[in-house]
Design a protein around this motif. Structure first.
Motif, PDB file in Angstrom:
ATOM      1  N   ASN A   5       0.799  -1.226   0.000  1.00 40.87           N
ATOM      2  CA  ASN A   5       0.000   0.000   0.000  1.00 40.87           C
ATOM      3  C   ASN A   5       0.837   1.284   0.000  1.00 40.87           C
ATOM      4  OD1 ASN A   5      -2.396  -1.554   0.205  1.00 40.87           O
ATOM      5  ND2 ASN A   5      -1.947  -1.859   2.389  1.00 40.87           N
ATOM      6  N   THR A   6       2.174   1.130   0.101  1.00 35.76           N
ATOM      7  CA  THR A   6       3.029   2.326   0.154  1.00 35.76           C
ATOM      8  C   THR A   6       3.141   2.928  -1.243  1.00 35.76           C
ATOM      9  OG1 THR A   6       4.314   1.168   1.837  1.00 35.76           O
ATOM     10  CG2 THR A   6       5.279   3.201   0.932  1.00 35.76           C
ATOM     11  N   PRO A   7       2.763   4.222  -1.392  1.00 42.84           N
ATOM     12  CA  PRO A   7       2.915   4.824  -2.726  1.00 42.84           C
ATOM     13  C   PRO A   7       4.391   5.133  -3.020  1.00 42.84           C
ATOM     14  CG  PRO A   7       2.136   6.461  -1.141  1.00 42.84           C
ATOM     15  CD  PRO A   7       2.238   5.157  -0.386  1.00 42.84           C
ATOM     16  N   ASP A   8       4.722   5.223  -4.310  1.00 46.41           N
ATOM     17  CA  ASP A   8       6.076   5.661  -4.680  1.00 46.41           C
ATOM     18  C   ASP A   8       6.275   7.087  -4.193  1.00 46.41           C
ATOM     19  OD1 ASP A   8       6.422   3.291  -5.975  1.00 46.41           O
ATOM     20  OD2 ASP A   8       6.352   4.124  -8.008  1.00 46.41           O
ATOM     21  N   PRO A   9       7.368   7.368  -3.489  1.00 45.63           N
ATOM     22  CA  PRO A   9       7.607   8.759  -3.081  1.00 45.63           C
ATOM     23  C   PRO A   9       8.019   9.592  -4.301  1.00 45.63           C
ATOM     24  CG  PRO A   9       9.465   7.378  -2.448  1.00 45.63           C
ATOM     25  CD  PRO A   9       8.430   6.461  -3.040  1.00 45.63           C
ATOM     26  N   PRO A  10       7.818  10.930  -4.271  1.00 45.95           N
ATOM     27  CA  PRO A  10       8.260  11.756  -5.404  1.00 45.95           C
ATOM     28  C   PRO A  10       9.755  11.551  -5.632  1.00 45.95           C
ATOM     29  CG  PRO A  10       7.059  13.074  -3.757  1.00 45.95           C
ATOM     30  CD  PRO A  10       7.275  11.723  -3.154  1.00 45.95           C
ATOM     31  N   GLY A  11      10.156  11.365  -6.889  1.00 41.37           N
ATOM     32  CA  GLY A  11      11.573  11.162  -7.189  1.00 41.37           C
ATOM     33  C   GLY A  11      12.067   9.772  -6.845  1.00 41.37           C
ATOM     34  N   ALA A  31      11.015   5.166  -6.781  1.00 37.97           N
ATOM     35  CA  ALA A  31      10.132   4.091  -7.222  1.00 37.97           C
ATOM     36  C   ALA A  31      10.358   2.854  -6.365  1.00 37.97           C
ATOM     37  CB  ALA A  31      10.385   3.760  -8.693  1.00 37.97           C
ATOM     38  N   ILE A  32       9.240   2.221  -5.982  1.00 42.77           N
ATOM     39  CA  ILE A  32       9.269   0.948  -5.262  1.00 42.77           C
ATOM     40  C   ILE A  32       8.946  -0.128  -6.285  1.00 42.77           C
ATOM     41  CG2 ILE A  32       8.145  -0.423  -3.461  1.00 42.77           C
ATOM     42  CD1 ILE A  32       7.412   2.317  -2.114  1.00 42.77           C
TER      43      ILE A  32
END
Ligand code: ZN
Length: 569
Positions: free
Chosen positions: A195-201, A203-204
């Motif tokens: 459920n963790t979104p990709d942070p700006p800058g 990628a997961i």
């Protein structure tokens, strides 16, 4: 008869002078100026245009006293002089690495090393062996892996290491530092799940079910990296000792350290103890610029050994991680053009840090790899110049770090704006194996564009990015003159029109790097009066076929007139 007798007498006097140099002769210095160190029988390549080649040199104290022929320099020898016979090999100014992660490299010397791992089995085996040596609760750290070397360029996943690391969190960096592999324990600690979104800058990476694979790019890597405990001062000191030994072995007398700032204390302790054997220019994170502005620190603050006042920021990621920022999409990932680093967001954020730092006299050095990232940073420098008036302010020396991929239309801006291209030639023969798969041939033609940059009067500074690439400068010289990729597929050079000459490569690695840290008046060439930072090799590079340059080794390293490394000992 009479005249021939005079000739004979003169010859005898000359012979006596050769043995007793202080008795006279136009070249002989006063008797008190004997050298501490003399190097004879060398091919001295000075990087000084006023006297490019010589046979010998003399050192008095910390500085170069004279450059000349063997005969001229013998005149400096006294009873206490250490004499080195170079056996006809190259003698160069000490190498100056303009971009090195000295603490990371030093720490990596004692962590798991995966730079030459080519299979999943080997990867797992080495992580297991290293994890076994750690205390309970310690992080499993290290890296240097490159998935391009695994069969099918398979990206590693946490399953590769979970079984051998168990509850110990693991963070294993990709060699470029723009991606890493976390095990399940580290993901749990960081609170990263499906459920963790990709942070700006960032990628997961996720599997087909949407679960994180453990591979994290750029800003996403930060979610784990911020949890890793900082090394203690004792661990740092221990690591830097090992790093300095590696630098001496490589003929490095100066390093420009992409620093975390806390190691400055360790460098000072080592200097006080007489154990610092490479000069340090600490380039600290640009996010901390306000501290340096308030403290009144400006570029090149410090002494001959430890200086600071440069700030490093990031415009984008790396080519290998497809996070380098391009104008056009990646050929092998057509949905992406790469990523701005978080420091570039929102738009104008980097300028908001760089402009006040520049106004305070701090040096700005920004990482830019993709053609668009380079273009944006050149445009930012142009904007700072526009706002703060024409002409160089306080002799500013802006830098871009890496400069790997350029649009040809941007070559001219480097000289026009006075931006130093701080580049790492080894990356070209490494990335050159697969770069065209990512960006195609046309964009590759202006990649690592050393020839074009020099032809457009740009200044080059060379380094390695260690531990991203090996610390050895000789490999960098080899890469710059051959562009022969590591896979052996381009023996005539990858994009051969961008090769440069050996003399140009040496200049970039010595005087060019010194210019990039404001010390070209003190070092970077073998010039009387400059600091005696010298490297003696075991071969004459200028008489080797280019393909053999990489086999040359350092025979001796001299810093401040002191022999700090000798291969024969
Ligand atoms: Zn770097």
């Amino acid at each position: 008869m009479k005249s021939s007798r005079r000739v004979a007498i003169r010859l005898a006097v000359l012979a006596a002078l050769a043995f007793l140099p202080f008795l006279g002769g136009a070249q002989a210095p006063p008797a008190h100026a004997t050298a501490h160190l003399v190097i004879l029988n060398a091919n001295v390549h000075t990087v000084d245009r006023s006297k490019p080649e010589a046979q010998a040199l003399a050192v008095v104290g910390e500085r170069i006293a004279a450059i000349g022929t063997d005969q001229e320099i013998r005149a400096w020898i006294g009873p206490q002089t250490k004499v080195i016979d170079a056996h006809g090999a190259s003698v160069l100014p000490g190498f100056n690495d303009s971009h090195v992660h000295f603490v990371d490299g030093s720490m990596a010397l004692s962590q798991v090393q995966l730079g030459d791992a080519t299979t999943r089995e080997e990867f797992t085996r080495r992580v297991a062996a290293y994890a076994h040596t750690l205390m309970k609760g310690e992080w499993v750290l290290g890296g240097g892996w490159d998935h391009e070397k695994f069969p099918g360029a398979t990206m590693p996943t946490r399953e590769w290491i979970d079984a051998v690391t168990g509850d110990a969190p693991a963070w294993i960096d990709r060699y470029d530092g723009h991606m890493g592999l976390a095990n399940s324990a580290a993901l749990r600690l960081a609170g990263i799940d499906r459920n963790t979104p990709d942070p700006p800058g960032g990628a997961i990476l996720r599997d087909a079910q949407g679960n994180p694979t453990g591979a994290l790019k750029d800003a996403a890597a930060g979610l784990v990296e911020r949890l890793i405990p900082s090394p203690t001062e004792e661990q740092l000191t221990h690591a830097i000792h090992a790093g300095l030994a590696e630098a001496r072995r490589c003929g490095l007398t100066s390093v420009q350290d992409i620093s975390h700032a806390e190691e400055l204390r360790v460098y000072q302790k080592l200097l006080a103890a007489g154990e610092l054997t490479a000069r340090i220019y600490a380039i600290t994170p640009i996010q901390q610029y306000e501290f340096q502005v308030r403290a009144g620190i400006s570029a090149a603050f410090g002494n001959d050994w430890i200086r600071t006042g440069a700030l490093k920021g990031f415009a984008d990621g790396s080519l290998g991680s497809t996070t380098a920022l391009f104008f056009e999409p990646y050929n092998d990932a057509p949905t992406t053009r790469g990523l701005f680093n978080a420091m570039m967001l929102p738009e104008g954020h980097m300028l908001q840090m760089a402009q006040p730092a520049d106004a305070a006299g701090l040096q700005i050095a920004i990482h830019a790899i993709g053609d668009r990232a380079n273009h944006e940073i050149l445009a930012m420098y142009e904007e700072i110049a526009r706002r703060s008036g024409p002409g160089p302010v306080r002799g500013r020396r802006w830098r871009i770090e890496h400069v790997q991929h350029l649009r040809p239309s941007d070559y001219e801006a480097f000289a026009r704006l006075g931006v130093i291209a701080s580049m790492q030639p080894y990356h070209a023969i490494d990335d050159g194996r697969w770069a065209e798969k990512r960006i195609g041939h046309e964009r590759a033609r202006s990649s690592y564009a050393w020839r074009s940059l020099l032809d457009h009067h740009a200044r080059l500074a060379f380094g390695t990015d260690w531990p991203v690439a090996p610390l050895d400068p000789i490999l960098g010289l080899y890469a710059a003159v051959t562009r022969a990729t590591l896979d052996g597929k381009n023996p005539g050079g990858w994009i051969p029109e961008q090769k440069i000459t050996l003399a140009e490569a040496i200049e970039a690695y010595t005087l060019g790097s010194a210019y990039a840290e404001f010390t070209d008046d003190q070092k970077g060439s073998l010039t009387p009066g400059k600091l005696a930072d010298i490297v003696v090799l075991d071969a004459d590079l200028f008489h080797l076929p280019p393909a053999e340059i990489k086999n040359a080794k350092v025979a001796a390293t001299i810093v401040a007139g002191k022999l700090v490394y000798s291969a024969s000992k």
